[in-house]
Design an enzyme around this catalytic site. Structure first.
Site, mmCIF file in Angstrom:
data_model
loop_
_atom_site.group_PDB
_atom_site.id
_atom_site.type_symbol
_atom_site.label_atom_id
_atom_site.label_comp_id
_atom_site.label_asym_id
_atom_site.label_seq_id
_atom_site.Cartn_x
_atom_site.Cartn_y
_atom_site.Cartn_z
ATOM 1 N N ASN A 1 -2.888 14.769 -17.030
ATOM 2 C CA ASN A 1 -2.121 13.619 -17.505
ATOM 3 C C ASN A 1 -0.680 13.639 -16.987
ATOM 4 O O ASN A 1 -0.358 12.997 -15.996
ATOM 5 C CB ASN A 1 -2.147 13.553 -19.031
ATOM 6 C CG ASN A 1 -3.379 12.831 -19.559
ATOM 7 O OD1 ASN A 1 -3.450 11.618 -19.529
ATOM 8 N ND2 ASN A 1 -4.353 13.587 -20.011
ATOM 9 N N ASP A 2 0.172 14.388 -17.657
ATOM 10 C CA ASP A 2 1.594 14.357 -17.310
ATOM 11 C C ASP A 2 1.858 14.754 -15.861
ATOM 12 O O ASP A 2 2.767 14.218 -15.225
ATOM 13 C CB ASP A 2 2.382 15.295 -18.232
ATOM 14 C CG ASP A 2 2.322 14.844 -19.681
ATOM 15 O OD1 ASP A 2 2.061 13.653 -19.912
ATOM 16 O OD2 ASP A 2 2.517 15.689 -20.573
ATOM 17 N N VAL A 3 1.075 15.688 -15.313
ATOM 18 C CA VAL A 3 1.365 16.222 -13.979
ATOM 19 C C VAL A 3 1.046 15.226 -12.866
ATOM 20 O O VAL A 3 1.363 15.481 -11.703
ATOM 21 C CB VAL A 3 0.597 17.541 -13.740
ATOM 22 C CG1 VAL A 3 1.043 18.602 -14.740
ATOM 23 C CG2 VAL A 3 -0.909 17.340 -13.809
#
Length: 473
Positions: free
Chosen positions: A396-398
């Site tokens: 997700n965030d990466v």
């Protein structure tokens, strides 16, 4: 060569083996050998210490070694790779507890003898108890979050930073009082136990406001603290090899923590005190400048096969979703089929992907993915526009473009893997919810992104089945 010289020489050999092993852990090709070399160094240190300390009876030591060996073998054989982060957190905690008990035992020795400790000895006893206590309870709380027994969301309350500050000041005051009185009398004893109690409480309150997305930093920080606690314990019992080993773990943990923070473009203070993910973050598709508007576009395993069959450059971006579904072996199988079909396959690893540093590397190594196919973020990003397909597995965030485009996003400025620059992005995800950190991924809304919903392992098996059917035809 007298006994003392032989002991110190053995400690030097053990320390050299620690350093060599630690150096080898920096490369995947040598990590296993480095682990064995470090273990050999620790074996030498333990055996030499047992004989050097002129222990009268080995009865309880044998019992402890037996129990520890059983637990260690059980952990190695029974703990799943997906549970490695919480196991590491637990082991960090017990390392801190061991150092705390060493300091406590030394305090008890002075108490039983009716004597007082020197300023130096009193200081290192306090440090062993302080750091060990914080590490123990903090690691237990981190274990609860990582294992799902506690919510992974930050726990915030009014005046939390003030409370933590007061606890730190109280801990320092109790430590100073103990050192001044040398642990003697009711004042010294009360100060010691106050130190113990506050350290336990502080460990919990420090980890409470840290969200699940920041767990890699927490793991490396707690690892560093366990090393520093061991170093303090080494000074308590004047054991040189324990001091060296503790310093190595402590300093390497600090360096790793800095690397993790840099990978998220955030300071350690921001990680520890910001409560990242506690507030509702800006939803994808809103009106803020830089946010992406669009809709989720699902894709089937059959259509995914059609896209991948025509691809010649494929990059796989693994995340915690791969660990949860235990899809690493199917991922390797798919990669082999793509290569047989004429595609070049690479695996892009973000420094903070997963729940601990190197989590994805460990999982892929378990599946025997060739080391040369693993590519770091800085190396793959310039090549991303040339990728035909990027397969994002539970990350997700990466890979969230909001980090580069949306100034209102909490992760704005965080370096990411630019999966969105590939011609086609296939995102494997269980559902439509936000990731572990609570932030919606704007990558899912891009025009070139397709969502392959379901368990990652089952979804990939569906794609693999299509390749097998093609091979049979």
């Amino acid at each position: 060569m007298n006994a003392e010289t032989l002991i110190n020489f053995s400690y030097i050999v053990a320390s050299i083996l620690f350093i060599m092993g630690l150096k080898m852990l920096g490369r995947q090709t040598t990590a296993r050998r480095g682990n064995m070399i470090s273990s050999l160094g620790m074996l030498i240190a333990v055996v030499v210490t047992l004989f050097a300390r002129e222990i009268v009876s080995f009865q309880w030591i044998v019992v402890g070694v037996g129990i520890g060996a059983v637990i260690g073998i059980a952990c190695a054989r029974l703990i799943k790779m997906t549970s490695i982060p919480e196991m590491v957190a637990l082991l960090n905690g017990f390392g801190g507890l061991a150092s705390l008990l060493v300091g406590w035992a030394e305090y008890g020795k002075f108490l039983a003898a009716g004597s007082t400790s020197s300023t130096f000895t009193g200081t290192v006893i306090v440090l062993a108890v302080l750091i060990g206590g914080v590490t123990f309870t903090g690691s237990l709380y981190a274990f609860g979050k990582l294992s799902g027994k506690l919510s992974g969301k930050p726990v915030m309350f009014s005046g939390q930073q003030f409370v933590n500050g007061a606890l730190v000041l109280g801990l320092i005051a109790a430590g100073v009082v103990y050192v001044i009185h040398g642990g003697a009398g009711d004042i010294g004893g009360n100060a010691f136990y106050a130190c113990l109690a506050i350290a336990f409480i502080l460990g919990i309150t420090l980890v409470m406001p840290i969200g699940g997305g920041d767990m890699p930093v927490v793991i490396s920080m707690l690892n560093s603290l366990s090393g520093l606690a061991a170093c303090a314990a080494g000074f308590v019992i004047t054991n040189n090899v324990l001091i060296v080993a503790g310093c190595l773990v402590g300093t390497s943990g600090v360096i790793l923590t800095i690397i993790m923070c840099k990978a998220m473009n955030r300071s350690l203070a921001n990680v520890l005190f910001s409560g990242f993910g506690s507030d509702a973050t800006a939803a994808a598709g809103g009106d803020s400048e830089g946010q992406i508007k669009g809709e989720l576009k699902p894709i089937s395993a059959e259509d995914s096969f059609a896209v991948l069959e025509a691809a010649r450059n494929v990059v796989v971006v693994p995340g915690y979703g791969m660990a949860v579904s235990q899809a690493q072996h199917v991922v390797r199988e798919l990669a082999e089929m793509l290569e047989n079909n004429g595609a070049e396959v690479r695996f892009a690893i973000h420094p903070v992907a997963g729940r601990m540093p190197g989590h994805m590397n460990v999982l892929l190594a378990e599946a025997n993915v060739p080391y040369e196919q693993l590519v770091e973020m800085d190396s793959i990003n310039p090549q991303m526009p040339m990728m035909d397909v990027a397969i994002v597995i539970g990350a997700n965030d990466v890979v969230n473009p909001a980090a580069a485009r949306d100034k209102s996003s909490p992760i704005y400025g965080m370096p990411i893997i630019n999966a969105h620059e590939a011609n086609t992005v296939i995102c494997l995800k269980r559902g439509k919810g936000a990731g572990f950190s609570g932030i919606e991924n704007q990558l899912f809304l891009l025009e070139n992104t397709r969502m392959l919903y379901g368990d990652a392992k089952a979804s990939l098996q569906g794609v693999v089945s299509e390749f097998k059917a093609m091979a049979e035809d």
